[in-house]
Motif scaffolding. Structure first.
Motif, PDB file in Angstrom:
ATOM      1  N   ILE B 114       0.839  -1.165  -0.161  1.00 48.15           N
ATOM      2  CA  ILE B 114       0.105  -0.005  -0.262  1.00 48.15           C
ATOM      3  C   ILE B 114       0.882   1.361   0.080  1.00 48.15           C
ATOM      4  CG2 ILE B 114      -2.056  -0.970   0.928  1.00 48.15           C
ATOM      5  CD1 ILE B 114      -1.403  -0.050   3.569  1.00 48.15           C
ATOM      6  N   HIS B 115       2.257   1.075   0.475  1.00 52.93           N
ATOM      7  CA  HIS B 115       2.679   2.373   0.547  1.00 52.93           C
ATOM      8  C   HIS B 115       3.629   2.559  -0.603  1.00 52.93           C
ATOM      9  CE1 HIS B 115       1.806   3.587   4.558  1.00 52.93           C
ATOM     10  NE2 HIS B 115       1.811   2.432   5.002  1.00 52.93           N
ATOM     11  N   ALA B 116       3.757   1.636  -1.348  1.00 54.72           N
ATOM     12  CA  ALA B 116       4.491   1.810  -2.791  1.00 54.72           C
ATOM     13  C   ALA B 116       3.598   2.267  -3.669  1.00 54.72           C
ATOM     14  CB  ALA B 116       4.932   0.391  -3.246  1.00 54.72           C
ATOM     15  N   ALA B 117       2.178   1.906  -3.476  1.00 53.29           N
ATOM     16  CA  ALA B 117       1.117   2.312  -4.366  1.00 53.29           C
ATOM     17  C   ALA B 117       1.016   4.036  -4.020  1.00 53.29           C
ATOM     18  CB  ALA B 117      -0.067   1.495  -4.152  1.00 53.29           C
ATOM     19  N   ARG B 118       1.055   4.270  -2.743  1.00 56.89           N
ATOM     20  CA  ARG B 118       0.585   5.484  -2.321  1.00 56.89           C
ATOM     21  C   ARG B 118       1.758   6.573  -2.916  1.00 56.89           C
ATOM     22  NH1 ARG B 118       3.047   8.344   1.949  1.00 56.89           N
ATOM     23  NH2 ARG B 118       3.777   6.341   2.521  1.00 56.89           N
ATOM     24  N   ARG B 119       2.852   6.033  -2.737  1.00 55.03           N
ATOM     25  CA  ARG B 119       3.976   6.949  -3.430  1.00 55.03           C
ATOM     26  C   ARG B 119       4.033   6.962  -4.884  1.00 55.03           C
ATOM     27  NH1 ARG B 119       7.323   3.785   0.813  1.00 55.03           N
ATOM     28  NH2 ARG B 119       7.245   4.963   2.555  1.00 55.03           N
ATOM     29  N   ASN B 120       3.414   5.903  -5.430  1.00 52.67           N
ATOM     30  CA  ASN B 120       3.496   5.748  -6.942  1.00 52.67           C
ATOM     31  C   ASN B 120       4.633   5.639  -7.395  1.00 52.67           C
ATOM     32  OD1 ASN B 120       2.237   5.513  -9.388  1.00 52.67           O
ATOM     33  ND2 ASN B 120       2.039   7.767  -9.674  1.00 52.67           N
ATOM     34  N   VAL B 121       5.479   4.824  -6.865  1.00 52.00           N
ATOM     35  CA  VAL B 121       6.732   4.161  -7.392  1.00 52.00           C
ATOM     36  C   VAL B 121       6.648   3.448  -8.698  1.00 52.00           C
ATOM     37  CG1 VAL B 121       8.918   3.032  -6.476  1.00 52.00           C
ATOM     38  CG2 VAL B 121       7.342   3.975  -4.955  1.00 52.00           C
ATOM     39  N   ASP B 122       7.749   3.708  -9.618  1.00 56.47           N
ATOM     40  CA  ASP B 122       7.436   3.309 -10.783  1.00 56.47           C
ATOM     41  C   ASP B 122       7.773   1.751 -11.000  1.00 56.47           C
ATOM     42  OD1 ASP B 122       7.310   3.078 -13.643  1.00 56.47           O
ATOM     43  OD2 ASP B 122       8.642   4.445 -14.340  1.00 56.47           O
ATOM     44  N   LEU B 123       6.711   0.800 -10.502  1.00 53.18           N
ATOM     45  CA  LEU B 123       6.815  -0.541 -10.378  1.00 53.18           C
ATOM     46  C   LEU B 123       5.961  -1.342 -11.200  1.00 53.18           C
ATOM     47  CD1 LEU B 123       7.772  -1.127  -6.756  1.00 53.18           C
ATOM     48  CD2 LEU B 123       9.287  -0.659  -8.590  1.00 53.18           C
ATOM     49  N   THR B 124       5.961  -2.423 -11.683  1.00 56.06           N
ATOM     50  CA  THR B 124       5.018  -3.368 -12.207  1.00 56.06           C
ATOM     51  C   THR B 124       4.904  -4.362 -11.410  1.00 56.06           C
ATOM     52  OG1 THR B 124       5.477  -2.499 -14.574  1.00 56.06           O
ATOM     53  CG2 THR B 124       4.455  -4.555 -14.298  1.00 56.06           C
TER      54      THR B 124
END
Lengths: 92, 276
Positions: B114-124
């Protein structure tokens, strides 16, 4: 194949042909390719591979249209199809 | 093994560590199909393979990183996304793919997700959802459907499952899709799309687990695929709140969310530029 109506450009369209290759050693006999082949090309082979599974074998080689669905659904990288050369006899 | 290497010319062989194939996944397991779709998508997306990394956590799906010939990283349990985030921030040129399971990404690794999604890190992030903890023996997981039987819920699971697309969307993911392993073409296209776009992309893949889940719920691998065929409906753009995982009511598949939002690196650079 039965058509509900004959397409106008039927004469010009060349149906693609494929040759199925099976990597028997990798197969785990799940049967996905056999069940979901849209042209019903495959069936279970009666023989066993080295791991004790029945790999598929080609039942109707002439029916393959090289759609690659078996290749994409195989979980074991054990089957793939390649385009047949246009003048080759697919049954050979 | 030598035999396998010399006799097969499978089109994905160049992306596989062929000496490790056949892989450990059970007959009928859907992870192999999801993995194969992922590799096809990596190829089709035209990425620089020398700058593409695959990161996995722990579990059956976590073995994925070990089978690909890309640079790959098999991380600690639940921590695939933190490792991937670190990699992306240290070298923003990399294309980072996280390939892992539902238990790894959403149970032990739920907070990281959820925190990676919140930060919108460029991942797939490709999440193989097999509805249970397969590797440890088929225990109930955060994604096990209500009333499903598992080793820890022999009479039926009293808990409702996570709605992963809703969770991803609510946390801020900018691309959210769900497919099954039967819908391989849509799945491959979706992963390809997720790889080529910027921002946090999430693709959920429903996959059968014949040994852990199927056996206790009277589902042979082909039965699972039949369910995917008969009880799913594709609705692109559906509201993620309405795509709960309930096999009795039917499963909604499709691309639910595709938004643009500044990524973490964009925002970070903007803040850094304030000091100058």
């Amino acid at each position: 194949m039965k058509y509900w109506r004959v397409p106008l450009d039927m004469e010009e369209i060349e149906v693609s042909r494929g040759i199925v290759h099976i990597v028997e050693e990798r197969c785990k006999g799940c049967g996905y390719c056999i069940e979901y082949c849209p042209r019903d090309v495959l069936e279970f082979s009666p023989k066993y591979n080295a791991r004790g599974y029945h790999p598929p074998r080609v039942k109707r080689p002439e029916a393959c249209v090289n759609c690659h669905y078996c290749e994409t659904i195989c979980p074991d990288f054990a089957i793939y199809s390649v385009e047949a050369p246009p003048d080759a006899d697919p049954a050979a | 093994m030598e035999k396998t290497r010399t006799r097969s010319e499978h089109p994905l062989n160049d992306l596989l560590r062929t000496d490790r194939i056949p892989h450990i996944w059970c007959p009928g397991c859907g992870i192999g199909t999801a993995f194969s779709s992922c590799l096809v998508a990596v190829k089709a997306a035209g990425l620089d393979l020398r700058k593409t990394v695959m990161v996995s956590g722990i579990g059956c799906s976590g073995r994925g990183a070990g089978y690909t010939k890309l640079d790959s990283y098999h991380t600690t349990h639940g921590r695939a996304i933190p490792f991937a985030t670190g990699m992306k921030l240290a070298n923003p040129e990399l294309n980072v793919v996280v390939f892992s399971g539902d238990g790894d990404l959403f149970a032990i690794g739920g907070n990281h997700f959820i925190h990676a999604a919140r930060r919108n890190v460029d991942l797939t992030v490709v999440c193989v959802n097999n509805l249970n903890y397969g590797m440890t023996g088929g225990q109930a997981a955060a994604t096990t459907p209500s009333m499903a039987k598992t080793t820890t819920t022999p009479l039926g699971n009293p808990e409702p499952p996570f709605n992963l697309p809703l969770l991803a969307f609510a946390a801020g993911a900018t691309y959210v899709a769900r497919w099954t392993i039967l819908h391989t073409r849509d799945l491959t296209k979706s992963i390809e799309e997720a790889l080529t776009r910027r921002g946090f992309s999430f693709v959920e893949v429903l996959a059968p687990c014949p040994t852990g889940y199927g056996r206790r719920n009277r589902e042979k691998p082909l039965d699972s695929l039949k369910i995917y065929q008969e009880r799913t409906i594709t609705r692109n753009g559906a509201n993620p709140a309405e795509v709960t995982l309930d096999f009795h009511r039917g499963i909604t598949l499709g691309k639910f969310v595709d938004l643009e939002r500044p990524t973490f690196l964009d925002a970070y650079e903007k803040v850094c530029s304030l000091t100058q």
